[in-house]
Design a protein around this motif. Structure first.
Motif, PDB file in Angstrom:
ATOM      1  N   PRO A   1      25.040  -0.898  24.831  1.00 30.81           N
ATOM      2  CA  PRO A   1      23.697  -1.304  24.403  1.00 30.81           C
ATOM      3  C   PRO A   1      23.528  -2.818  24.511  1.00 30.81           C
ATOM      4  O   PRO A   1      24.506  -3.564  24.429  1.00 30.81           O
TER       5      PRO A   1
ATOM      6  N   THR B   1      19.941  -5.786  20.334  1.00 36.94           N
ATOM      7  CA  THR B   1      19.633  -4.764  19.330  1.00 36.94           C
ATOM      8  C   THR B   1      20.139  -5.160  17.946  1.00 36.94           C
ATOM      9  O   THR B   1      19.819  -4.496  16.969  1.00 36.94           O
TER      10      THR B   1
ATOM     11  N   TYR C   1      29.396   3.092  27.369  1.00 35.50           N
ATOM     12  CA  TYR C   1      28.905   4.207  28.168  1.00 35.50           C
ATOM     13  C   TYR C   1      29.560   4.128  29.536  1.00 35.50           C
ATOM     14  O   TYR C   1      29.669   3.040  30.108  1.00 35.50           O
TER      15      TYR C   1
ATOM     16  N   ARG D   1      30.491   8.676  26.335  1.00 34.95           N
ATOM     17  CA  ARG D   1      29.917   7.777  25.335  1.00 34.95           C
ATOM     18  C   ARG D   1      30.938   7.586  24.229  1.00 34.95           C
ATOM     19  O   ARG D   1      31.363   8.548  23.602  1.00 34.95           O
TER      20      ARG D   1
ATOM     21  N   GLN E   1      11.259   4.337  26.939  1.00 36.46           N
ATOM     22  CA  GLN E   1      11.183   2.894  26.757  1.00 36.46           C
ATOM     23  C   GLN E   1      10.039   2.599  25.804  1.00 36.46           C
ATOM     24  O   GLN E   1       8.941   3.092  25.995  1.00 36.46           O
TER      25      GLN E   1
ATOM     26  N   TYR F   1      14.665  -2.511  29.421  1.00 38.24           N
ATOM     27  CA  TYR F   1      15.734  -1.701  28.853  1.00 38.24           C
ATOM     28  C   TYR F   1      15.140  -0.446  28.243  1.00 38.24           C
ATOM     29  O   TYR F   1      13.944  -0.335  28.022  1.00 38.24           O
TER      30      TYR F   1
ATOM     31  N   THR G   1      16.354   3.979  26.884  1.00 43.08           N
ATOM     32  CA  THR G   1      17.340   4.993  26.535  1.00 43.08           C
ATOM     33  C   THR G   1      17.249   6.137  27.529  1.00 43.08           C
ATOM     34  O   THR G   1      16.164   6.597  27.858  1.00 43.08           O
TER      35      THR G   1
ATOM     36  N   SER H   1      18.457  10.004  27.949  1.00 42.13           N
ATOM     37  CA  SER H   1      18.984  11.172  27.242  1.00 42.13           C
ATOM     38  C   SER H   1      19.267  12.259  28.259  1.00 42.13           C
ATOM     39  O   SER H   1      18.455  12.515  29.143  1.00 42.13           O
TER      40      SER H   1
ATOM     41  N   ARG I   1      23.369  10.496  24.858  1.00 39.15           N
ATOM     42  CA  ARG I   1      22.323   9.458  24.948  1.00 39.15           C
ATOM     43  C   ARG I   1      22.965   8.121  25.258  1.00 39.15           C
ATOM     44  O   ARG I   1      23.932   7.725  24.621  1.00 39.15           O
TER      45      ARG I   1
ATOM     46  N   GLU J   1      21.819   4.581  24.869  1.00 45.57           N
ATOM     47  CA  GLU J   1      20.736   3.886  24.171  1.00 45.57           C
ATOM     48  C   GLU J   1      20.693   2.404  24.506  1.00 45.57           C
ATOM     49  O   GLU J   1      21.730   1.745  24.591  1.00 45.57           O
ATOM     50  N   ASP J   2      19.477   1.890  24.675  1.00 42.30           N
ATOM     51  CA  ASP J   2      19.205   0.458  24.850  1.00 42.30           C
ATOM     52  C   ASP J   2      19.998  -0.164  25.995  1.00 42.30           C
ATOM     53  O   ASP J   2      20.592  -1.225  25.851  1.00 42.30           O
TER      54      ASP J   2
ATOM     55  N   PRO K   1      17.198   1.374  32.779  1.00 41.78           N
ATOM     56  CA  PRO K   1      17.475   2.790  32.545  1.00 41.78           C
ATOM     57  C   PRO K   1      17.068   3.700  33.706  1.00 41.78           C
ATOM     58  O   PRO K   1      17.675   4.750  33.902  1.00 41.78           O
TER      59      PRO K   1
END
Length: 198
Positions: free
Chosen positions: A42, A46, A96, A105, A129, A138, A140, A142, A152, A154-155, A159
């Motif tokens: 991420p 964040t 990730y 993950r 987004q 940036y 996520t 899924s 997932r 995330e951030d 993407p």
């Protein structure tokens, strides 16, 4: 085979370094012939909301202690710096990885959790987004797997490119088959056309 830093949401094999692969292999039980195609984490940004909340806790505790002439209330302000510190540790301990076989993950600060979804089980993927994610590139990704399960990312930066990589669209320039096979297909189509036109 891959590289990146804490400010980068992900990187490809071309940006590789041996240290990053060694760090990944520390927790990733990949096979000898399994190739890392992308790795990331991420965005470090964040942590900003936790830093804002932590600062607010410190300010409120200091004001409450001064207003009520109760210095013991200032002790509550010690929680403030813990919030961004915990958030930072959470972000830097989340990784990730996309290999040619699976999605991984890793999360956890005091413990470690590793999720794995085989690429051949991937059924659906979604990209989301928010407003700031659209502005700064940036979001996520899924992924749902056949037989249940989901993962997932995330951030992460870019993407859309990550989603394409997961779905195999990043190899679009490569046509299946050899030139000889395509020449044989062309010859068959010409023969069929000649037969139909007679």
């Amino acid at each position: 085979m891959t590289g990146g830093d804490s400010s980068n949401g992900g990187s490809t094999v071309a940006e590789s370094s041996e240290e990053t692969v060694a760090a990944i292999d520390d927790w990733l039980a990949r096979g000898d012939d399994e190739t890392v195609r992308w790795e990331g984490r991420p965005r470090i940004q964040t942590v900003i909301p936790a830093a804002v909340v932590g600062l607010a806790v410190v300010v409120v505790a200091a004001v409450a202690a001064a207003a009520n002439d109760a210095p013991e209330l200032a002790v509550v302000g010690l929680v403030g710096p813990l919030l961004p510190a915990w958030s930072y540790l959470r972000v830097t301990n989340t990784r990730y990885v996309v290999t040619d076989r699976a999605l991984y993950r890793k999360t956890g600060v005091l413990s470690r959790t590793v999720q794995r979804v085989s690429l051949d089980r991937v059924q659906n993927s979604a990209l989301s987004q928010g407003v700031t994610g659209s502005w700064f590139g940036y979001g996520t990704v899924s992924v749902e797997a056949a037989g249940g399960g989901a993962i997932r990312f995330e951030d992460v930066d870019d993407p859309g490119a990550l989603r394409d990589r997961i779905e195999g669209h990043d190899d679009r320039d490569e046509l299946p088959g050899t030139v000889g096979q395509w020449a044989a297909v062309r010859d068959e189509v010409r023969a069929l056309r000649a037969a139909v036109e007679r």
